[in-house]
Design an enzyme around this catalytic site. Structure first.
Site, PDB file in Angstrom:
ATOM      1  N   ASP A  51       0.795  -1.235   0.000  1.00  0.00           N
ATOM      2  CA  ASP A  51       0.000   0.000   0.000  1.00  0.00           C
ATOM      3  C   ASP A  51       0.819   1.273   0.000  1.00  0.00           C
ATOM      4  O   ASP A  51       0.263   2.366  -0.025  1.00  0.00           O
ATOM      5  CB  ASP A  51      -0.965   0.010   1.201  1.00  0.00           C
ATOM      6  CG  ASP A  51      -0.227   0.200   2.520  1.00  0.00           C
ATOM      7  OD1 ASP A  51       1.005  -0.009   2.562  1.00  0.00           O
ATOM      8  OD2 ASP A  51      -0.879   0.566   3.517  1.00  0.00           O
TER       9      ASP A  51
ATOM     10  N   GLU B  54       4.135 -10.289   4.998  1.00  0.00           N
ATOM     11  CA  GLU B  54       2.870 -10.786   4.463  1.00  0.00           C
ATOM     12  C   GLU B  54       2.992 -11.431   3.079  1.00  0.00           C
ATOM     13  O   GLU B  54       2.298 -11.052   2.135  1.00  0.00           O
ATOM     14  CB  GLU B  54       1.830  -9.662   4.436  1.00  0.00           C
ATOM     15  CG  GLU B  54       1.522  -9.138   5.820  1.00  0.00           C
ATOM     16  CD  GLU B  54       0.344  -8.164   5.855  1.00  0.00           C
ATOM     17  OE1 GLU B  54      -0.228  -7.857   4.791  1.00  0.00           O
ATOM     18  OE2 GLU B  54      -0.002  -7.719   6.969  1.00  0.00           O
TER      19      GLU B  54
ATOM     20  N   TYR C 285      -5.450  -6.830  12.203  1.00  0.00           N
ATOM     21  CA  TYR C 285      -6.179  -5.562  12.334  1.00  0.00           C
ATOM     22  C   TYR C 285      -7.593  -5.785  12.840  1.00  0.00           C
ATOM     23  O   TYR C 285      -8.565  -5.459  12.158  1.00  0.00           O
ATOM     24  CB  TYR C 285      -6.156  -4.824  10.987  1.00  0.00           C
ATOM     25  CG  TYR C 285      -4.786  -4.264  10.702  1.00  0.00           C
ATOM     26  CD1 TYR C 285      -4.427  -3.016  11.182  1.00  0.00           C
ATOM     27  CD2 TYR C 285      -3.830  -5.004  10.014  1.00  0.00           C
ATOM     28  CE1 TYR C 285      -3.158  -2.495  10.972  1.00  0.00           C
ATOM     29  CE2 TYR C 285      -2.560  -4.505   9.796  1.00  0.00           C
ATOM     30  CZ  TYR C 285      -2.226  -3.249  10.274  1.00  0.00           C
ATOM     31  OH  TYR C 285      -0.971  -2.735  10.074  1.00  0.00           O
TER      32      TYR C 285
ATOM     33  N   GLU D  29       2.143  -5.921  13.767  1.00  0.00           N
ATOM     34  CA  GLU D  29       1.310  -4.811  13.269  1.00  0.00           C
ATOM     35  C   GLU D  29      -0.078  -4.927  13.869  1.00  0.00           C
ATOM     36  O   GLU D  29      -0.656  -6.014  13.913  1.00  0.00           O
ATOM     37  CB  GLU D  29       1.143  -4.857  11.740  1.00  0.00           C
ATOM     38  CG  GLU D  29       2.325  -4.375  10.951  1.00  0.00           C
ATOM     39  CD  GLU D  29       2.078  -4.371   9.439  1.00  0.00           C
ATOM     40  OE1 GLU D  29       0.917  -4.241   8.985  1.00  0.00           O
ATOM     41  OE2 GLU D  29       3.074  -4.515   8.708  1.00  0.00           O
TER      42      GLU D  29
HETATM   43  C1  GCB Z   1      -0.632  -4.412   6.475  1.00  0.00           C
HETATM   44  C2  GCB Z   1       0.669  -4.153   5.802  1.00  0.00           C
HETATM   45  C3  GCB Z   1       1.072  -2.693   5.844  1.00  0.00           C
HETATM   46  C4  GCB Z   1      -0.137  -1.829   5.536  1.00  0.00           C
HETATM   47  C5  GCB Z   1      -1.195  -2.087   6.590  1.00  0.00           C
HETATM   48  C6  GCB Z   1      -2.461  -1.250   6.306  1.00  0.00           C
HETATM   49  O1  GCB Z   1      -0.934  -5.501   6.880  1.00  0.00           O
HETATM   50  O2  GCB Z   1       1.709  -4.935   6.322  1.00  0.00           O
HETATM   51  O3  GCB Z   1       2.075  -2.486   4.904  1.00  0.00           O
HETATM   52  O4  GCB Z   1       0.177  -0.470   5.505  1.00  0.00           O
HETATM   53  O5  GCB Z   1      -1.543  -3.442   6.574  1.00  0.00           O
HETATM   54  O6  GCB Z   1      -2.608  -0.199   6.876  1.00  0.00           O
HETATM   55  O7  GCB Z   1      -3.239  -1.654   5.462  1.00  0.00           O
END
Ligand code: GCB
Length: 653
Positions: free
Chosen positions: A198, A459, A512, A548
């Protein structure tokens, strides 16, 4: 170099391999070496369809091939001009400039190298119209001996660099260029670049361009491995540094008489960040031999920030090479520390270490991914302010200047390769490239005390066919180069379907909860985080870092009750995770927590991202959001409970 440490010290028995047959030492001035920077304002132009290659633009000045722009080096080129055709360019761009090579650089059989800190993605380099080198892959240095192509004081020299930013299924990272053939909707030849990450695909000459000289016989590489052992009958430790110096051009002799090569190693207390000389009264140890061990009595260990009142202590390792009349002197920083890892613990200097930090990006306004000393120092200062003890170089190796600061300040680093979101594991070309990039990364960072864990990828589609063979091969490759550090990759898969985690020493999981799944339901975070992390540990019995987690917030957006994109929602997301982490720590296998992200960063144009990825606890301009204050309380409290570090008096929350 492989050493069985028992051979040097009666107190330790294990063997470690670290070392390479080629060198990429950071260019440093010394009595025998000169360094000159080619940073500055270069000429620049974009190239349509590779015309520059067909028309040999390197054979003349770029300004004679057509209109050029002024381009600062180092910097990404994308955001420097006011033109979307430069920002969004796909394909080749060209840079050139003149420079002057001093006459005395031609004396005494010296060699002159050119070294690029990083060019993204594919680079061609010409000196005075001759192609001297090419390099594939951003974020890592490359260099070439250009002695034979220079004018040495007779007239100026001319350097031309062409860069291709196109990512394909066999580049690392991967990408795809799509040609849009529907003539009702797209003009002829219209193409779009897409990729499985991203962040904005910034390109250009991202780090410093340096010229440096060496004597004809020179120190090409140094590998060190450190440890320490208790001094009998005292509370002091003796530091042990195993070192291996490789010498280039050893057969050279000024008077064609064969003579022996000798190395002397001096160790001084302290390190000048510019590597400029030493305080001779600070000499603490010395040794002879190009491959040996040096012992430091009453050693000052390298400690992480917040684990000791004097974190990041560095010695100067001075290497003096002598062959015949030819001498070479090189100085480098060295921190003495050990690392160990178990199924539920990570130890630095035999004390339990808990990672509390961030995933970051090299990203800022105007310069994009370009190296910036003010930004590197500002970020280090904010890391210090917020009480973080670590970061991951998500999702590519960071500049040597950032890494130098981490070494000096005691910030612990998970060092990541640029293989983000990779797939299609049956291609041997991808695996070979991935192995080469890991080699280059370890080559660059192997001597850094801050680096404690290699990350092979972020990932990857590690649930796919072939991921097991691919990643086990990569782990073996990495361990053959450096068995002193553990290996990981960062997964976003489930413990039930991941095929690669089984080969890792440490499990890093990105998740997330309440953002990409159950969006808006922050009440589910504690339950989901505990059950997922427990499942990973139950299946693999390895230590886990939550690498993360987080939520996006637009600085200045507020609401009560909280709602997506507000600072309150981001803060609650973090707080709920902290609650889960405290419970997981009681269970005994969580060894770290890293927020995504340190600061907001640029992404490609996407309708679901309001001007970038907004998961930073700082804005892109490095202003704290509410989340920064919540995190500051958390991180200093962790240091307070583990190491009795006093809480800052100015905590707001
Ligand atoms: C993830 C990625 C990271 C992204 C993040 C997001 O899992 O590792 O590079 O920026 O999600 O905010 O979507």
């Amino acid at each position: 170099m492989c050493v069985t440490t028992q051979a040097f010290s009666p107190f330790l028995i294990f063997s470690v391999c670290i070392g390479f047959s080629f060198g990429l030492l950071y260019p440093r001035e010394s009595e025998t070496r000169d360094v000159r920077s080619l940073d500055g304002l270069w000429n620049f132009r974009t190239d349509q369809k590779g015309m520059g290659i067909l028309q040999n633009w390197e054979a003349t000045f770029l300004s004679e091939t057509g209109p050029t722009e002024i381009m600062p080096v180092p910097s990404s080129y994308n955001d420097i001009t006011a033109k979307s055709s430069v920002r969004d360019h796909i394909g080749l761009v060209w840079y050139d400039r003149k420079f002057f090579t001093p006459r005395d650089w031609a004396l005494e059989g010296r060699k002159v190298f050119i070294r690029f800190g990083s060019i993204h993605y594919y680079a061609y380099v010409w000196i005075n119209g001759v192609l001297v080198t090419t390099h594939e892959g951003g974020h890592l240095p490359f260099e070439e001996d250009i002695t034979a192509f220079l004018n040495f004081g007779k007239s100026y020299d001319h350097i031309t660099v062409a860069i291709n930013n196109t990512l394909t299924p066999t580049t690392i990272p991967q990408g795809q260029v799509k040609f849009m053939n529907d003539s009702k909707r797209y003009p002829k030849g219209y193409m779009e670049q897409s990729f499985n990450f991203d962040f904005f695909n910034y390109a250009g000459i991202h780090r410093s361009v340096l010229l440096y000289t060496t004597p004809p016989v020179y120190i090409e590489d140094i590998s060190i491995f450190t440890s320490f052992t208790k001094e009998r009958g005292t509370n002091d430790n003796t530091g042990i540094i195993w070192y291996d110096v490789s010498v280039a051009n050893p057969g050279y002799s000024e008077n064609s008489v064969e003579s022996a090569i000798t190395c002397r190693i001096n160790v001084y207390e302290g390190w000048d960040l510019n590597g400029a000389g030493v305080n001779t009264t600070a000499l603490v140890a010395t040794a002879m031999g190009c491959n040996s061990v040096v012992e430091i009595p009453k050693v000052k260990l390298w400690w992480p920030f917040l684990m000791d009142s004097n974190p990041g202590f560095l010695y100067t390792l001075e290497i003096l090479l002598n062959k015949d009349g030819s001498k070479d002197v090189y100085r480098m920083p060295a921190g003495v520390r050990t690392i160990e890892w178990k199924n539920n613990e990570f130890l630095i200097n035999k004390k339990s270490f808990y990672f509390h930090g961030f995933g970051r990006h090299e990203d800022s306004n105007i310069i994009g991914r370009g190296e910036s000393l003010p930004l590197a120092v500002k970020d280090s200062s904010l890391i210090n302010w917020i009480g973080a003890n670590s970061f991951r170089t998500s999702h590519y190796p960071y500049s040597e200047k950032i890494m130098d600061l981490a070494d000096r300040l005691g910030i612990v680093v998970i060092d990541e390769c640029p293989a983000i979101g990779i797939n299609n594991f049956t291609q041997s070309v991808l695996l070979e490239k991935h192995k080469r990039i890991m080699t280059e990364l370890i080559q660059r960072d192997k001597n850094r005390p801050s680096v404690v864990l290699w990350s092979l990828s972020n990932e990857p589609l590690s649930q796919e066919k072939g991921a097991d063979v691919y990643f086990s091969t990569l782990v073996n490759h990495t361990k053959a180069l450096d068995s002193s550090r553990p290996v990981t990759f960062v997964t976003s898969q489930q413990s039930s379907n991941d095929k690669a985690v089984q080969f890792m020493d440490v499990i890093c999981v990105n998740r997330y909860s309440s953002w990409y799944s159950d969006t808006g339901h922050s009440d589910l975070i504690v339950r989901q985080t505990i059950s997922e992390m427990s499942a990973w540990h139950e299946k693999f019995n390895k230590p886990i870092i939550m690498s993360e987690y987080g939520a996006g917030s637009i600085s200045g957006f507020h609401s009560e009750p909280s709602f997506l994109w507000t600072e309150e929602y981001q803060a609650i997301t973090l707080k709920k995770h902290f609650e889960a982490f405290d419970i997981l720590r009681q269970k005994g296998f969580l060894i770290g927590e890293m927020i995504w992200n340190f600061a907001d960063f640029a992404t490609p144009a996407e309708y679901f991202r309001p001007g970038g990825c907004m998961k930073g606890v700082f804005t892109r301009e490095r202003k704290p959001k509410l989340a920064a204050h919540i995190t500051r309380r958390r991180y200093w409290s962790l240091a307070n409970s583990s190491f009795h570090v006093p809480l800052p008096e100015d905590l707001l929350i």
